[in-house]
Design a protein around this motif. Structure first.
Motif, PDB file in Angstrom:
ATOM      1  N   ALA A 137      37.290  36.654  52.425  1.00 27.14           N
ATOM      2  CA  ALA A 137      37.850  35.386  51.942  1.00 27.14           C
ATOM      3  C   ALA A 137      37.775  35.256  50.424  1.00 27.14           C
ATOM      4  O   ALA A 137      38.602  34.565  49.832  1.00 27.14           O
ATOM      5  N   ILE A 138      36.805  35.919  49.787  1.00 30.04           N
ATOM      6  CA  ILE A 138      36.691  35.809  48.318  1.00 30.04           C
ATOM      7  C   ILE A 138      37.379  36.955  47.583  1.00 30.04           C
ATOM      8  O   ILE A 138      37.433  36.937  46.352  1.00 30.04           O
ATOM      9  N   THR A 139      37.909  37.928  48.326  1.00 26.27           N
ATOM     10  CA  THR A 139      38.550  39.068  47.664  1.00 26.27           C
ATOM     11  C   THR A 139      40.017  39.273  48.048  1.00 26.27           C
ATOM     12  O   THR A 139      40.781  39.804  47.254  1.00 26.27           O
ATOM     13  N   ASP A 140      40.420  38.874  49.232  1.00 30.02           N
ATOM     14  CA  ASP A 140      41.778  39.104  49.718  1.00 30.02           C
ATOM     15  C   ASP A 140      42.738  38.055  49.154  1.00 30.02           C
ATOM     16  O   ASP A 140      42.511  36.851  49.334  1.00 30.02           O
ATOM     17  N   PRO A 141      43.810  38.467  48.476  1.00 26.42           N
ATOM     18  CA  PRO A 141      44.727  37.493  47.864  1.00 26.42           C
ATOM     19  C   PRO A 141      45.297  36.466  48.836  1.00 26.42           C
ATOM     20  O   PRO A 141      45.429  35.290  48.484  1.00 26.42           O
ATOM     21  N   GLN A 195      44.294  30.200  50.323  1.00 28.35           N
ATOM     22  CA  GLN A 195      43.955  29.118  51.241  1.00 28.35           C
ATOM     23  C   GLN A 195      42.929  28.139  50.654  1.00 28.35           C
ATOM     24  O   GLN A 195      42.810  27.017  51.140  1.00 28.35           O
ATOM     25  N   TRP A 196      42.174  28.577  49.615  1.00 27.70           N
ATOM     26  CA  TRP A 196      41.063  27.728  49.175  1.00 27.70           C
ATOM     27  C   TRP A 196      40.717  27.816  47.682  1.00 27.70           C
ATOM     28  O   TRP A 196      40.137  26.884  47.140  1.00 27.70           O
ATOM     29  N   ALA A 197      41.025  28.890  47.003  1.00 23.13           N
ATOM     30  CA  ALA A 197      40.532  29.132  45.637  1.00 23.13           C
ATOM     31  C   ALA A 197      41.395  28.436  44.581  1.00 23.13           C
ATOM     32  O   ALA A 197      42.565  28.159  44.819  1.00 23.13           O
ATOM     33  N   PRO A 198      40.822  28.205  43.381  1.00 28.16           N
ATOM     34  CA  PRO A 198      41.590  27.583  42.306  1.00 28.16           C
ATOM     35  C   PRO A 198      42.471  28.560  41.549  1.00 28.16           C
ATOM     36  O   PRO A 198      43.015  28.237  40.506  1.00 28.16           O
ATOM     37  N   PHE A 199      42.603  29.772  42.074  1.00 28.63           N
ATOM     38  CA  PHE A 199      43.433  30.784  41.432  1.00 28.63           C
ATOM     39  C   PHE A 199      44.070  31.670  42.492  1.00 28.63           C
ATOM     40  O   PHE A 199      43.585  31.765  43.614  1.00 28.63           O
ATOM     41  N   ASP A 200      45.166  32.304  42.101  1.00 31.62           N
ATOM     42  CA  ASP A 200      45.791  33.350  42.894  1.00 31.62           C
ATOM     43  C   ASP A 200      45.471  34.677  42.228  1.00 31.62           C
ATOM     44  O   ASP A 200      45.332  34.744  40.996  1.00 31.62           O
ATOM     45  N   ALA A 201      45.353  35.735  43.006  1.00 34.84           N
ATOM     46  CA  ALA A 201      45.082  37.071  42.491  1.00 34.84           C
ATOM     47  C   ALA A 201      46.275  37.974  42.782  1.00 34.84           C
ATOM     48  O   ALA A 201      46.880  37.880  43.847  1.00 34.84           O
ATOM     49  N   ASP A 202      46.581  38.859  41.845  1.00 37.14           N
ATOM     50  CA  ASP A 202      47.709  39.764  42.032  1.00 37.14           C
ATOM     51  C   ASP A 202      47.357  40.981  42.874  1.00 37.14           C
ATOM     52  O   ASP A 202      48.234  41.775  43.203  1.00 37.14           O
ATOM     53  N   ARG A 203      46.060  41.117  43.237  1.00 36.92           N
ATOM     54  CA  ARG A 203      45.642  42.239  44.065  1.00 36.92           C
ATOM     55  C   ARG A 203      44.316  41.902  44.723  1.00 36.92           C
ATOM     56  O   ARG A 203      43.677  40.917  44.379  1.00 36.92           O
ATOM     57  N   ASN A 204      43.894  42.749  45.647  1.00 36.78           N
ATOM     58  CA  ASN A 204      42.604  42.566  46.277  1.00 36.78           C
ATOM     59  C   ASN A 204      41.512  42.771  45.233  1.00 36.78           C
ATOM     60  O   ASN A 204      41.570  43.718  44.435  1.00 36.78           O
ATOM     61  N   LEU A 205      40.529  41.889  45.226  1.00 28.11           N
ATOM     62  CA  LEU A 205      39.460  41.938  44.230  1.00 28.11           C
ATOM     63  C   LEU A 205      38.271  42.781  44.679  1.00 28.11           C
ATOM     64  O   LEU A 205      37.246  42.809  44.005  1.00 28.11           O
ATOM     65  N   ALA A 206      38.395  43.485  45.779  1.00 21.75           N
ATOM     66  CA  ALA A 206      37.287  44.258  46.346  1.00 21.75           C
ATOM     67  C   ALA A 206      37.080  45.607  45.664  1.00 21.75           C
ATOM     68  O   ALA A 206      36.227  46.371  46.091  1.00 21.75           O
ATOM     69  N   GLN A 207      37.849  45.892  44.619  1.00 21.22           N
ATOM     70  CA  GLN A 207      37.685  47.135  43.875  1.00 21.22           C
ATOM     71  C   GLN A 207      37.644  46.829  42.390  1.00 21.22           C
ATOM     72  O   GLN A 207      38.330  45.912  41.920  1.00 21.22           O
TER      73      GLN A 207
END
Length: 182
Positions: free
Chosen positions: A42-46, A51-63
């Motif tokens: 939930a904290i790494t998958d875009p 669904q909940w974070a104050p930002f969108d990520a352009d990729r998975n943050l798990a790396q």
């Protein structure tokens, strides 16, 4: 009527400030009923961050490596070049978000849940705002993980759900903490 229409944030709790040089670090803790592996996703998958974070990520943050985070709920989207410094699934995520460093730690609890701790270096003038925002985001995250989603509540969308009250409560709590350290 949506689920969010009935949601009101509870009292300010689970956050503190820690001195860091001439500034402060916001520390927010939240107990979640789910295993660290589920919280990690939930904290790494875009898709889940949307669904909940104050930002969108352009990729998975798990790396580790470069990523782009885009703020949500602001008058103008702010895209920030981000560096994922450490990603140790499912326990530790460290990244820079603009000029701010963030550290997410997930500790397994005996009941099968997770203690989520976020350290967020944030300007002194904005630390209570950050605490109020993360409080609501973590409420939304908990409901999302429980399969009872509220939908993302950030920026002006958070205002009718208790953000102004939380800001006042955290401001008072942090002022008391600063006075204790003086």
């Amino acid at each position: 009527m949506s689920q969010a229409d009935n949601y009101q944030a509870g009292p300010a709790q689970g956050a503190r400030i820690e001195p860091q040089g001439d500034d402060w670090v916001l520390v927010v803790e939240r107990r979640l009923k789910h295993a660290p592996e589920k919280v990690w996703r939930a904290i790494t998958d875009p898709e889940q961050l949307r669904q909940w974070a104050p930002f969108d990520a352009d990729r998975n943050l798990a790396q580790t490596g470069a990523a782009r985070l885009s703020t949500v709920g602001t008058p103008e989207p702010h895209v920030t070049e981000t560096q994922i410094k450490r990603a140790q699934a499912p326990t530790l995520l460290e990244l820079s978000w603009g000029d701010n460093d963030m550290r997410w730690q997930l500790d397994a609890l005996d009941d099968g849940g997770t203690l989520l701790t976020l350290w967020h270096s944030i300007g002194r003038d904005y630390i209570a705002m950050g605490a109020a925002g993360w409080h609501i985001c973590f409420d939304v995250l908990g409901r999302y993980l429980d399969d009872d989603p509220l939908g993302r509540l950030v920026g002006s969308d958070a205002m009718p759900h208790g953000w102004p009250r939380l800001h006042e409560e955290y401001s008072a709590q942090f002022e008391a903490m600063r006075n204790e350290d003086s």
